[in-house]
Design an enzyme around this catalytic site. Structure first.
Site, PDB file in Angstrom:
ATOM      1  N   TYR A   1      -5.198  -7.806  -1.085  1.00 58.02           N
ATOM      2  CA  TYR A   1      -5.674  -6.559  -0.474  1.00 58.02           C
ATOM      3  C   TYR A   1      -5.862  -5.486  -1.555  1.00 58.02           C
ATOM      4  O   TYR A   1      -6.932  -4.881  -1.681  1.00 58.02           O
ATOM      5  CB  TYR A   1      -4.677  -6.101   0.602  1.00 58.02           C
ATOM      6  CG  TYR A   1      -4.900  -4.677   1.053  1.00 58.02           C
ATOM      7  CD1 TYR A   1      -6.097  -4.306   1.660  1.00 58.02           C
ATOM      8  CD2 TYR A   1      -3.927  -3.702   0.849  1.00 58.02           C
ATOM      9  CE1 TYR A   1      -6.308  -2.995   2.044  1.00 58.02           C
ATOM     10  CE2 TYR A   1      -4.132  -2.399   1.240  1.00 58.02           C
ATOM     11  CZ  TYR A   1      -5.329  -2.051   1.831  1.00 58.02           C
ATOM     12  OH  TYR A   1      -5.536  -0.744   2.205  1.00 58.02           O
TER      13      TYR A   1
ATOM     14  N   THR B   1      -6.170   2.703  -1.802  1.00 54.89           N
ATOM     15  CA  THR B   1      -4.771   2.503  -1.409  1.00 54.89           C
ATOM     16  C   THR B   1      -3.821   2.547  -2.594  1.00 54.89           C
ATOM     17  O   THR B   1      -4.204   2.223  -3.729  1.00 54.89           O
ATOM     18  CB  THR B   1      -4.641   1.121  -0.722  1.00 54.89           C
ATOM     19  OG1 THR B   1      -3.251   0.821  -0.539  1.00 54.89           O
ATOM     20  CG2 THR B   1      -5.235   0.007  -1.562  1.00 54.89           C
TER      21      THR B   1
ATOM     22  N   HIS C   1       3.449  -2.077  10.918  1.00 56.75           N
ATOM     23  CA  HIS C   1       3.863  -0.858  10.227  1.00 56.75           C
ATOM     24  C   HIS C   1       5.141  -0.261  10.811  1.00 56.75           C
ATOM     25  O   HIS C   1       5.367  -0.308  12.018  1.00 56.75           O
ATOM     26  CB  HIS C   1       2.726   0.178  10.262  1.00 56.75           C
ATOM     27  CG  HIS C   1       1.527  -0.267   9.496  1.00 56.75           C
ATOM     28  ND1 HIS C   1       0.427  -0.816  10.102  1.00 56.75           N
ATOM     29  CD2 HIS C   1       1.279  -0.275   8.168  1.00 56.75           C
ATOM     30  CE1 HIS C   1      -0.456  -1.131   9.176  1.00 56.75           C
ATOM     31  NE2 HIS C   1       0.029  -0.822   7.986  1.00 56.75           N
TER      32      HIS C   1
ATOM     33  N   PHE D   1     -14.561   3.226   5.356  1.00 51.80           N
ATOM     34  CA  PHE D   1     -13.243   2.714   5.736  1.00 51.80           C
ATOM     35  C   PHE D   1     -13.279   1.220   6.058  1.00 51.80           C
ATOM     36  O   PHE D   1     -12.235   0.568   6.007  1.00 51.80           O
ATOM     37  CB  PHE D   1     -12.734   3.419   7.010  1.00 51.80           C
ATOM     38  CG  PHE D   1     -12.444   4.880   6.836  1.00 51.80           C
ATOM     39  CD1 PHE D   1     -11.234   5.303   6.329  1.00 51.80           C
ATOM     40  CD2 PHE D   1     -13.396   5.835   7.189  1.00 51.80           C
ATOM     41  CE1 PHE D   1     -10.964   6.655   6.175  1.00 51.80           C
ATOM     42  CE2 PHE D   1     -13.135   7.185   7.037  1.00 51.80           C
ATOM     43  CZ  PHE D   1     -11.916   7.596   6.527  1.00 51.80           C
TER      44      PHE D   1
ATOM     45  N   ARG E   1       9.404   4.987   0.948  1.00 54.48           N
ATOM     46  CA  ARG E   1       7.948   5.174   0.999  1.00 54.48           C
ATOM     47  C   ARG E   1       7.613   6.648   1.188  1.00 54.48           C
ATOM     48  O   ARG E   1       8.445   7.450   1.634  1.00 54.48           O
ATOM     49  CB  ARG E   1       7.343   4.386   2.181  1.00 54.48           C
ATOM     50  CG  ARG E   1       7.444   2.881   2.046  1.00 54.48           C
ATOM     51  CD  ARG E   1       6.514   2.354   0.979  1.00 54.48           C
ATOM     52  NE  ARG E   1       6.559   0.904   0.853  1.00 54.48           N
ATOM     53  CZ  ARG E   1       7.427   0.253   0.075  1.00 54.48           C
ATOM     54  NH1 ARG E   1       8.329   0.930  -0.626  1.00 54.48           N
ATOM     55  NH2 ARG E   1       7.392  -1.064  -0.007  1.00 54.48           N
TER      56      ARG E   1
ATOM     57  N   ILE F   1     -20.946  -4.256   8.218  1.00 55.97           N
ATOM     58  CA  ILE F   1     -21.543  -3.636   7.019  1.00 55.97           C
ATOM     59  C   ILE F   1     -22.243  -4.658   6.122  1.00 55.97           C
ATOM     60  O   ILE F   1     -22.940  -4.278   5.194  1.00 55.97           O
ATOM     61  CB  ILE F   1     -20.508  -2.852   6.172  1.00 55.97           C
ATOM     62  CG1 ILE F   1     -19.299  -3.721   5.822  1.00 55.97           C
ATOM     63  CG2 ILE F   1     -20.090  -1.570   6.877  1.00 55.97           C
ATOM     64  CD1 ILE F   1     -18.437  -3.118   4.724  1.00 55.97           C
TER      65      ILE F   1
HETATM   66  N1  UFG Z   1       9.510  -2.357   7.197  1.00 46.90           N
HETATM   67  C1  UFG Z   1      10.658  -2.905   7.739  1.00 46.90           C
HETATM   68  N2  UFG Z   1      10.526  -3.637   8.877  1.00 46.90           N
HETATM   69  C2  UFG Z   1       9.330  -3.830   9.510  1.00 46.90           C
HETATM   70  C3  UFG Z   1       8.163  -3.254   8.936  1.00 46.90           C
HETATM   71  C4  UFG Z   1       8.304  -2.526   7.784  1.00 46.90           C
HETATM   72  O1  UFG Z   1      11.762  -2.761   7.206  1.00 46.90           O
HETATM   73  O2  UFG Z   1       9.294  -4.519  10.549  1.00 46.90           O
HETATM   74  C5  UFG Z   1       9.639  -1.583   5.947  1.00 46.90           C
HETATM   75  C6  UFG Z   1       8.863  -2.218   4.804  1.00 46.90           C
HETATM   76  O3  UFG Z   1       9.674  -3.150   4.136  1.00 46.90           O
HETATM   77  C7  UFG Z   1       8.525  -0.997   3.953  1.00 46.90           C
HETATM   78  C8  UFG Z   1       8.417   0.149   4.957  1.00 46.90           C
HETATM   79  O4  UFG Z   1       9.042  -0.316   6.141  1.00 46.90           O
HETATM   80  O5  UFG Z   1       9.566  -0.716   3.088  1.00 46.90           O
HETATM   81  C9  UFG Z   1       6.993   0.503   5.274  1.00 46.90           C
HETATM   82  O6  UFG Z   1       6.303  -0.682   5.634  1.00 46.90           O
HETATM   83  P1  UFG Z   1       4.824  -0.655   6.252  1.00 46.90           P
HETATM   84  O7  UFG Z   1       4.490  -2.085   6.574  1.00 46.90           O
HETATM   85  O8  UFG Z   1       4.761   0.345   7.327  1.00 46.90           O
HETATM   86  O9  UFG Z   1       3.942  -0.127   5.057  1.00 46.90           O
HETATM   87  P2  UFG Z   1       3.806  -0.682   3.565  1.00 46.90           P
HETATM   88  O10 UFG Z   1       4.534   0.276   2.684  1.00 46.90           O
HETATM   89  O11 UFG Z   1       4.156  -2.105   3.437  1.00 46.90           O
HETATM   90  O12 UFG Z   1       2.228  -0.634   3.401  1.00 46.90           O
HETATM   91  C10 UFG Z   1       1.530   0.532   3.174  1.00 46.90           C
HETATM   92  C11 UFG Z   1       0.142   0.424   3.787  1.00 46.90           C
HETATM   93  C12 UFG Z   1      -0.645  -0.650   3.081  1.00 46.90           C
HETATM   94  C13 UFG Z   1      -0.632  -0.409   1.601  1.00 46.90           C
HETATM   95  C14 UFG Z   1       0.778  -0.297   1.094  1.00 46.90           C
HETATM   96  C15 UFG Z   1       0.811   0.058  -0.360  1.00 46.90           C
HETATM   97  O13 UFG Z   1       0.252   0.121   5.146  1.00 46.90           O
HETATM   98  O14 UFG Z   1      -1.978  -0.618   3.535  1.00 46.90           O
HETATM   99  O15 UFG Z   1       1.460   0.736   1.793  1.00 46.90           O
HETATM  100  O16 UFG Z   1       1.747  -0.733  -0.996  1.00 46.90           O
HETATM  101  F1  UFG Z   1      -1.218  -1.440   0.962  1.00 46.90           F
END
Ligand code: UFG
Length: 331
Positions: A142, A118, A190, A74, A222, A53
């Site tokens: 981010y 986000t 994730h 996106f 979450r 982009i």
């Molecule tokens: N988690 C674990 N173990 C792992 C991965 C994740 O316990 O191996 C937990 C994290 O601590 C969190 C939950 O699972 O509590 C979700 O984690 P993700 O990494 O799946 O997602 P996040 O909540 O960190 O991130 C999401 C989006 C981001 C955005 C963010 C907003 O993926 O793009 O929410 O805060 F920025």
């Protein structure tokens, strides 16, 4: 009249393209394939342009040759942890890239954009559920870059009359119910894909990042939202932009229900009927204890109603993708 989707080969982008095509829209995809998957675009059978982009001339050319009426944007880097390590890369790609995209839109006279924002724009929550007017103090580059883009969209409205809707997603999960597209990141971080890869035996175990948070079971909470519900919100946002002068708006997208990491582990075991080994590790830095959205504004303004209201149905949809594509798009 055609819709340009930047980052349309990525996870949420490709599902949104599918949703738009299913509703009779004409779509072209722009993606530099840095993170996106050509296989996703192939599965969608949609005109595809492979460039970055930041190539403004190429953008203007595609906008003119396809008579683009709106853009859904996106294309971005989106890893929180990585953004802390290489902030300038995030500013260059996300902020500078979007500045080029917006400049191309002004040049080509395209004045409507739906932007992929986000929950990370809010930072550490002061109150739950989080409404759109919650203070915005991102705790990582981010979130900062996405907030900077939202502000840029406001000033483009002020200067050029550009109409924008920013959609602030909480935790996206799940996959398309029928097409062979789903969540596949090169370096998966994730929660739900990691759990399902553990159920499949691709990973030996899963690590819970901390069980000493001030929540009922000590793990983070979450708000998980199905990717097709995110996709429908983009379609409805485009519809709103076509029918109204909105200025620069922003809406949260979540279910409004919080689930802890342990809740998700239990639900994933129930859906997959497989053992998922886990360990409890240290907290991951920058993880807020609780993030839950209020999406009331989106429900009223966009007439958006998420279809996947419970965690099991979201995980089931993700499981269907992982089971049939254990190596993602490499299969
Ligand atoms: N988690 C674990 N173990 C792992 C991965 C994740 O316990 O191996 C937990 C994290 O601590 C969190 C939950 O699972 O509590 C979700 O984690 P993700 O990494 O799946 O997602 P996040 O909540 O960190 O991130 C999401 C989006 C981001 C955005 C963010 C907003 O993926 O793009 O929410 O805060 F920025």
């Amino acid at each position: 009249m055609t819709i340009m989707v930047t980052g349309g080969a990525g996870y949420i982008g490709s599902h949104t393209v599918a949703e738009l095509l299913e509703h009779g829209e004409e779509v072209v995809v722009i993606d530099n394939l840095g993170l996106g998957h050509e296989e996703a675009v192939r599965a969608l059978n949609v005109p595809f342009y492979h460039f970055d982009i930041r190539d403004r001339d190429a953008l203007v050319h595609v906008m003119r040759s396809h008579t683009i009426e709106s853009v859904v944007h996106f294309a971005a880097y989106s890893q929180v942890g990585e953004s802390v390590r290489v902030p300038l890369t995030y500013y260059q790609n996300n902020v500078a890239g979007t500045a080029e995209l917006l400049a191309a839109m002004v040049e080509a006279g395209v004045m409507r954009i739906v932007f992929s924002s986000t929950a990370a724009t809010y930072g550490e929550p002061e109150a739950i559920p989080i409404g759109e007017n919650h203070p915005k103090r991102p705790t990582n580059p981010y979130g900062e870059t996405k907030l900077a883009i939202e502000r840029m969209l406001y000033w483009c409205y002020s200067a050029y009359g550009m109409q924008s809707i920013s959609l602030r997603y909480f935790n996206a999960a799940g996959a398309h119910p029928t097409l062979p597209i789903g969540e596949h990141h090169m370096h998966e971080t994730h929660l739900i894909p990691l759990l399902l890869q553990t159920a499949l035996g691709v990973r030996s175990h899963f690590t819970v990042f901390g069980n000493d948070y001030p929540t009922a079971d000590g793990s983070c909470i979450r708000d998980y939202i199905h990717v097709m519900d995110l996709a429908s919100a983009h379609r409805l946002a485009l519809k709103r932009l076509r029918h109204r002068v909105v200025g620069a708006e922003a809406f949260n997208l979540g279910i409004g229900t919080g689930y802890s990491v342990f809740d998700v582990i239990h639900a994933a075991r129930a859906v997959t009927k497989r053992e998922i080994h886990y360990l409890v590790g240290e907290r991951r830095s920058g993880d807020p204890a609780v993030l839950v959205a209020s999406s009331d504004l989106a429900k009223v303004a966009l007439k958006w109603e998420p279809k996947y209201q419970d965690l099991a149905s979201i995980i089931e949809s993700a499981w269907n993708w992982h089971l049939h594509h254990p190596d993602g798009f490499r299969d």
